[in-house]
Design a protein around this motif. Structure first.
Motif, PDB file in Angstrom:
ATOM      1  N   GLU A 242       0.838  -1.202   0.000  1.00  0.00           N
ATOM      2  CA  GLU A 242       0.000   0.000   0.000  1.00  0.00           C
ATOM      3  C   GLU A 242       0.871   1.248   0.000  1.00  0.00           C
ATOM      4  OE1 GLU A 242      -2.613  -0.736   3.395  1.00  0.00           O
ATOM      5  OE2 GLU A 242      -4.001  -1.785   2.047  1.00  0.00           O
ATOM      6  N   LYS A 243       0.556   2.180  -0.878  1.00  0.00           N
ATOM      7  CA  LYS A 243       1.304   3.427  -0.952  1.00  0.00           C
ATOM      8  C   LYS A 243       0.325   4.556  -1.272  1.00  0.00           C
ATOM      9  CE  LYS A 243       1.390   1.184  -5.033  1.00  0.00           C
ATOM     10  NZ  LYS A 243       1.333  -0.273  -5.183  1.00  0.00           N
ATOM     11  N   GLN A 244       0.777   5.812  -1.062  1.00  0.00           N
ATOM     12  CA  GLN A 244      -0.154   6.936  -1.224  1.00  0.00           C
ATOM     13  C   GLN A 244       0.089   7.624  -2.565  1.00  0.00           C
ATOM     14  OE1 GLN A 244      -1.879   6.048   1.179  1.00  0.00           O
ATOM     15  NE2 GLN A 244      -0.113   5.092   2.199  1.00  0.00           N
ATOM     16  N   SER A 245      -1.029   7.934  -3.226  1.00  0.00           N
ATOM     17  CA  SER A 245      -0.975   8.576  -4.538  1.00  0.00           C
ATOM     18  C   SER A 245      -1.935   9.748  -4.578  1.00  0.00           C
ATOM     19  CB  SER A 245      -1.353   7.566  -5.622  1.00  0.00           C
ATOM     20  OG  SER A 245      -0.338   6.594  -5.773  1.00  0.00           O
ATOM     21  N   ILE A 246      -1.824  10.537  -5.636  1.00  0.00           N
ATOM     22  CA  ILE A 246      -2.768  11.640  -5.796  1.00  0.00           C
ATOM     23  C   ILE A 246      -3.334  11.677  -7.213  1.00  0.00           C
ATOM     24  CG2 ILE A 246      -1.627  13.024  -4.012  1.00  0.00           C
ATOM     25  CD1 ILE A 246      -0.500  14.806  -6.112  1.00  0.00           C
ATOM     26  N   ALA A 247      -4.473  12.350  -7.320  1.00  0.00           N
ATOM     27  CA  ALA A 247      -5.108  12.625  -8.609  1.00  0.00           C
ATOM     28  C   ALA A 247      -5.673  14.030  -8.502  1.00  0.00           C
ATOM     29  CB  ALA A 247      -6.209  11.615  -8.891  1.00  0.00           C
ATOM     30  N   TYR A 248      -5.882  14.686  -9.630  1.00  0.00           N
ATOM     31  CA  TYR A 248      -6.373  16.069  -9.550  1.00  0.00           C
ATOM     32  C   TYR A 248      -7.441  16.337 -10.591  1.00  0.00           C
ATOM     33  CZ  TYR A 248      -2.777  16.395 -13.175  1.00  0.00           C
ATOM     34  OH  TYR A 248      -2.015  16.173 -14.291  1.00  0.00           O
TER      35      TYR A 248
ATOM     36  N   PRO B 179       3.737   6.668  -6.821  1.00  0.00           N
ATOM     37  CA  PRO B 179       3.142   7.152  -5.580  1.00  0.00           C
ATOM     38  C   PRO B 179       3.904   8.353  -5.006  1.00  0.00           C
ATOM     39  CG  PRO B 179       4.500   5.226  -5.125  1.00  0.00           C
ATOM     40  CD  PRO B 179       4.528   5.434  -6.620  1.00  0.00           C
ATOM     41  N   VAL B 180       3.210   9.169  -4.195  1.00  0.00           N
ATOM     42  CA  VAL B 180       3.908  10.289  -3.550  1.00  0.00           C
ATOM     43  C   VAL B 180       4.507   9.871  -2.207  1.00  0.00           C
ATOM     44  CG1 VAL B 180       2.636  12.116  -4.753  1.00  0.00           C
ATOM     45  CG2 VAL B 180       1.721  11.222  -2.604  1.00  0.00           C
ATOM     46  N   ILE B 181       3.987   8.805  -1.632  1.00  0.00           N
ATOM     47  CA  ILE B 181       4.656   8.182  -0.464  1.00  0.00           C
ATOM     48  C   ILE B 181       4.668   6.684  -0.697  1.00  0.00           C
ATOM     49  CG2 ILE B 181       4.698   7.834   2.037  1.00  0.00           C
ATOM     50  CD1 ILE B 181       3.071  10.334   2.422  1.00  0.00           C
ATOM     51  N   ASP B 182       5.852   6.139  -0.824  1.00  0.00           N
ATOM     52  CA  ASP B 182       5.958   4.702  -1.067  1.00  0.00           C
ATOM     53  C   ASP B 182       5.889   3.939   0.250  1.00  0.00           C
ATOM     54  OD1 ASP B 182       6.090   2.382  -2.471  1.00  0.00           O
ATOM     55  OD2 ASP B 182       8.019   2.795  -3.439  1.00  0.00           O
ATOM     56  N   ASN B 183       5.705   2.639   0.137  1.00  0.00           N
ATOM     57  CA  ASN B 183       5.556   1.826   1.349  1.00  0.00           C
ATOM     58  C   ASN B 183       6.889   1.628   2.055  1.00  0.00           C
ATOM     59  OD1 ASN B 183       5.320  -0.636   3.050  1.00  0.00           O
ATOM     60  ND2 ASN B 183       3.216  -0.529   2.321  1.00  0.00           N
ATOM     61  N   PRO B 184       6.925   1.952   3.376  1.00  0.00           N
ATOM     62  CA  PRO B 184       8.179   1.817   4.130  1.00  0.00           C
ATOM     63  C   PRO B 184       8.377   0.419   4.703  1.00  0.00           C
ATOM     64  CG  PRO B 184       6.509   2.853   5.491  1.00  0.00           C
ATOM     65  CD  PRO B 184       5.841   2.521   4.182  1.00  0.00           C
ATOM     66  N   GLY B 185       7.564  -0.560   4.284  1.00  0.00           N
ATOM     67  CA  GLY B 185       7.705  -1.912   4.825  1.00  0.00           C
ATOM     68  C   GLY B 185       6.606  -2.266   5.810  1.00  0.00           C
ATOM     69  N   LEU B 186       5.444  -1.625   5.657  1.00  0.00           N
ATOM     70  CA  LEU B 186       4.322  -1.915   6.549  1.00  0.00           C
ATOM     71  C   LEU B 186       3.195  -2.579   5.763  1.00  0.00           C
ATOM     72  CD1 LEU B 186       4.185   1.512   8.427  1.00  0.00           C
ATOM     73  CD2 LEU B 186       4.831  -0.680   9.447  1.00  0.00           C
TER      74      LEU B 186
ATOM     75  N   LEU C 277       2.997  16.994  -3.022  1.00  0.00           N
ATOM     76  CA  LEU C 277       3.750  16.060  -3.876  1.00  0.00           C
ATOM     77  C   LEU C 277       4.898  15.412  -3.114  1.00  0.00           C
ATOM     78  CD1 LEU C 277       4.037  18.424  -7.012  1.00  0.00           C
ATOM     79  CD2 LEU C 277       2.205  16.793  -6.487  1.00  0.00           C
ATOM     80  N   GLU C 278       5.578  16.227  -2.301  1.00  0.00           N
ATOM     81  CA  GLU C 278       6.726  15.721  -1.525  1.00  0.00           C
ATOM     82  C   GLU C 278       6.364  15.711  -0.052  1.00  0.00           C
ATOM     83  OE1 GLU C 278       8.967  18.859  -2.981  1.00  0.00           O
ATOM     84  OE2 GLU C 278       8.944  17.914  -4.965  1.00  0.00           O
ATOM     85  N   TRP C 279       6.538  14.564   0.562  1.00  0.00           N
ATOM     86  CA  TRP C 279       6.073  14.395   1.940  1.00  0.00           C
ATOM     87  C   TRP C 279       7.206  13.996   2.869  1.00  0.00           C
ATOM     88  CZ3 TRP C 279       1.140  15.581   3.402  1.00  0.00           C
ATOM     89  CH2 TRP C 279       0.201  15.783   2.372  1.00  0.00           C
ATOM     90  N   ASP C 280       7.210  14.603   4.079  1.00  0.00           N
ATOM     91  CA  ASP C 280       8.186  14.234   5.107  1.00  0.00           C
ATOM     92  C   ASP C 280       7.473  13.599   6.285  1.00  0.00           C
ATOM     93  OD1 ASP C 280      10.526  15.250   3.892  1.00  0.00           O
ATOM     94  OD2 ASP C 280       9.870  17.296   4.418  1.00  0.00           O
ATOM     95  N   TYR C 281       8.064  12.528   6.781  1.00  0.00           N
ATOM     96  CA  TYR C 281       7.529  11.878   7.982  1.00  0.00           C
ATOM     97  C   TYR C 281       7.681  12.797   9.179  1.00  0.00           C
ATOM     98  CZ  TYR C 281       7.291   8.754  11.991  1.00  0.00           C
ATOM     99  OH  TYR C 281       6.965   8.188  13.191  1.00  0.00           O
ATOM    100  N   LEU C 282       6.631  12.905  10.001  1.00  0.00           N
ATOM    101  CA  LEU C 282       6.700  13.767  11.185  1.00  0.00           C
ATOM    102  C   LEU C 282       6.779  12.975  12.490  1.00  0.00           C
ATOM    103  CD1 LEU C 282       3.905  16.429  10.419  1.00  0.00           C
ATOM    104  CD2 LEU C 282       6.391  16.751  10.263  1.00  0.00           C
ATOM    105  N   SER C 283       5.792  12.129  12.725  1.00  0.00           N
ATOM    106  CA  SER C 283       5.699  11.474  14.037  1.00  0.00           C
ATOM    107  C   SER C 283       4.655  10.369  13.969  1.00  0.00           C
ATOM    108  CB  SER C 283       5.263  12.499  15.092  1.00  0.00           C
ATOM    109  OG  SER C 283       3.968  13.001  14.766  1.00  0.00           O
ATOM    110  N   GLU C 284       4.505   9.669  15.057  1.00  0.00           N
ATOM    111  CA  GLU C 284       3.447   8.657  15.123  1.00  0.00           C
ATOM    112  C   GLU C 284       2.711   8.750  16.440  1.00  0.00           C
ATOM    113  OE1 GLU C 284       5.743   4.772  15.096  1.00  0.00           O
ATOM    114  OE2 GLU C 284       4.663   4.637  16.988  1.00  0.00           O
ATOM    115  N   PHE C 285       1.529   8.152  16.461  1.00  0.00           N
ATOM    116  CA  PHE C 285       0.724   8.147  17.674  1.00  0.00           C
ATOM    117  C   PHE C 285      -0.076   6.860  17.779  1.00  0.00           C
ATOM    118  CE2 PHE C 285      -3.476   8.505  19.578  1.00  0.00           C
ATOM    119  CZ  PHE C 285      -3.153   8.908  20.861  1.00  0.00           C
ATOM    120  N   GLY C 286      -0.200   6.344  18.993  1.00  0.00           N
ATOM    121  CA  GLY C 286      -1.277   5.411  19.273  1.00  0.00           C
ATOM    122  C   GLY C 286      -0.948   3.979  19.602  1.00  0.00           C
ATOM    123  N   ARG C 287       0.314   3.566  19.504  1.00  0.00           N
ATOM    124  CA  ARG C 287       0.584   2.149  19.765  1.00  0.00           C
ATOM    125  C   ARG C 287       0.083   1.740  21.149  1.00  0.00           C
ATOM    126  NH1 ARG C 287       4.701   0.015  15.954  1.00  0.00           N
ATOM    127  NH2 ARG C 287       5.641   1.826  14.978  1.00  0.00           N
TER     128      ARG C 287
END
Ligand code: FRU
Length: 474
Positions: free
Chosen positions: A112-118, A133-140, A176-186
């Motif tokens: 699963e990876k994230q994409s966009i359409a307009y 994709p604009v965010i590829d799968n990091p192994g999840l 278009l370009e995305w940076d990882y920020l943080s996570e929550f909830g485990r």
């Protein structure tokens, strides 16, 4: 007649035919509320996902438009969101219209990876972005359901993503370009199943000038009455991190019913409003409807209410006044004595029932919908401090072993109630939207008597309104 089949909701959106699940890409632009949704145009069970599309001017009447997004070589089109890129940060604008950008999950085989359409024509036609994709799968394994909003303070787009047992946040200047920020909830909330469909929204705290951030997270299974359900977390968001103010072990459910899932809010609407898929993954694929499967809830306005030191989510259904007909109004106080239930014949399958409870002296108060053979019993039990909906006699049940249940919601007191009854659903709102339950029903009878019954002591109702509602398909 179209849209008048036995189990066709008359107040709720459902596509003309075939399969629908999650609401997607809800966005408001130039007088139109867009509703996209997980859609399989070739069958009435879940299959390769597309984005179906409908629009509305009032969130009540809907017009279905052609399918917006089709699966492609990167995979199926799973859930996601849409925004209006007013400042053309993406550079994807090509006409006088603002560019509408959809952010969704491309679901390939276990990838699963994230994409966009307009869209540059008010959501009517869509082009997939070449750099997907604009965010590829990091192994999840689970990495989906992007919900994006513009964060004023940091002048960035923020994305929430469901990652199995936690939510990840990403930021972008241009979609278009995305940076990882943080996570929550485990280590927060309910983990009875996989986390899905997050939404991070800023909500007003009733009676104050304050706002708080609320993180919405669907979970499947793990719901309070089994199967899929929506939980939420109240906290702060500083542009990077979501900090939860709730007790770590406390689970807050948005809706205690069995049939409210994958709910997220509209982007760019003047008030926060959301809608949920009125179904439960336990039996969604077998509900006895025809020629389609799946309906949405009534859209609901959202805010927060302070209860002791706790902030709770309040949901108020959008105003359905414009649909009212055959109105029965009783402003005077109506005492209901034990053994003398209030009864009223309901003439339509879509009815709204509202009242205030001035006094409740007995042990419980029952709302029953009585047909000749079928019945739906709802009881507020003062001693147990709970409200229950019994659908074990509600009509068709045999399509799933999970459907015939008595579902329960904890509630201390009842001050008022609003019930929205449709051909295949009940939505109950107590105390101005503080306690909510959404349940599907499939009664085969059409004529029902509403009975309000006081048990072991009087109940006084006031400001009662019972009215039939016009079908939204007329
Ligand atoms: C939630 C969900 C999402 C996914 C979509 C697939 O109901 O499982 O996580 O994107 O449905 O249809």
């Amino acid at each position: 007649k179209m849209y008048d089949e036995q189990f066709r909701p008359q107040l709720h959106f459902s596509p003309k035919e075939k399969w629908m699940n999650d609401p997607n890409g809800m966005v408001y632009y130039k007088g139109e509320y867009h509703l996209f949704y997980q859609y399989y145009p070739h069958d009435t069970v879940w299959g390769p996902m597309h984005w179906g599309h409908a629009i509305s001017k009032d969130l009540i009447h809907w017009e279905e438009l052609p399918v917006a997004l089709y699966p492609d070589e990167l995979g199926q089109i799973f859930s996601g969101s849409a925004v209006i890129d007013q400042q053309n940060t993406s550079g994807l604008k090509t006409t006088d219209e603002d560019v509408m950008v959809a952010i969704f999950t491309h679901h390939g085989e276990d990838h699963e990876k994230q994409s966009i359409a307009y869209s540059n024509d008010k959501g009517r036609t869509w082009t997939k972005y070449k750099g997907n994709p604009v965010i590829d799968n990091p192994g999840l394994k689970d990495f989906r359901d992007p919900k994006v909003f513009w964060h004023e303070d940091s002048q960035k787009w923020i994305m929430s993503l469901a990652c199995g047992d936690h939510i990840q946040f990403y930021a972008s200047p241009n979609l278009l370009e995305w940076d990882y920020l943080s996570e929550f909830g485990r280590d927060y909330g309910n983990h009875g199943g996989v986390w899905e469909c997050p939404d991070l929204i800023q909500l007003a705290v009733e009676g104050t000038n304050e706002t708080k951030w609320v993180l919405i997270v669907s979970v499947n299974p793990g719901g309070p009455n089994g199967g899929s359900a929506v939980q939420y977390f109240v906290g702060d968001f500083n542009g990077t991190t979501f900090t939860c103010l709730d007790d770590m072990n406390r689970v807050k459910w948005a809706d205690y019913g069995r049939d409210f899932y994958a709910a997220v809010s509209w982007s760019h609407s003047t008030e926060p409003i959301w809608i949920g898929w009125m179904n439960n993954w336990q039996y969604a694929n077998t509900v006895p409807t025809h020629p389609g499967r799946g309906a949405m809830s009534i859209p609901r306005k959202l805010y927060l209410r302070k209860k002791n030191e706790n902030l709770v989510l309040v949901q108020v259904p959008i105003d359905l006044k414009s649909l009212q007909k055959n109105t029965h109004l009783a402003t005077a106080t109506l005492p209901i004595k034990p053994d003398q239930p209030f009864q009223m014949q309901l003439h339509d399958s879509q009815v709204m029932i509202e009242a205030k409870l001035e006094k409740i002296a007995g042990s419980s108060f029952a709302f029953t919908l009585k047909g000749e053979h079928e019945r739906i019993e709802m009881v507020f039990d003062r001693e147990k401090r709970e409200f229950s909906i019994d659908r074990t006699n509600s009509g068709q049940l045999s399509f799933s072993e999970h459907f015939s249940t008595v579902d329960i919601m904890p509630i201390e007191t009842v001050e008022d109630f609003m019930i929205i009854l449709d051909r295949t659903s009940i939505e109950v709102f107590f105390n101005q939207g503080e306690h909510v339950m959404t349940e599907l029903i499939f009664p085969t009878e059409r004529a029902f008597t509403l009975e309000l019954e006081a048990i072991n002591g009087e109940v006084h109702l006031s400001d009662m309104l019972i009215c039939s509602l016009e079908s939204i398909w007329k």
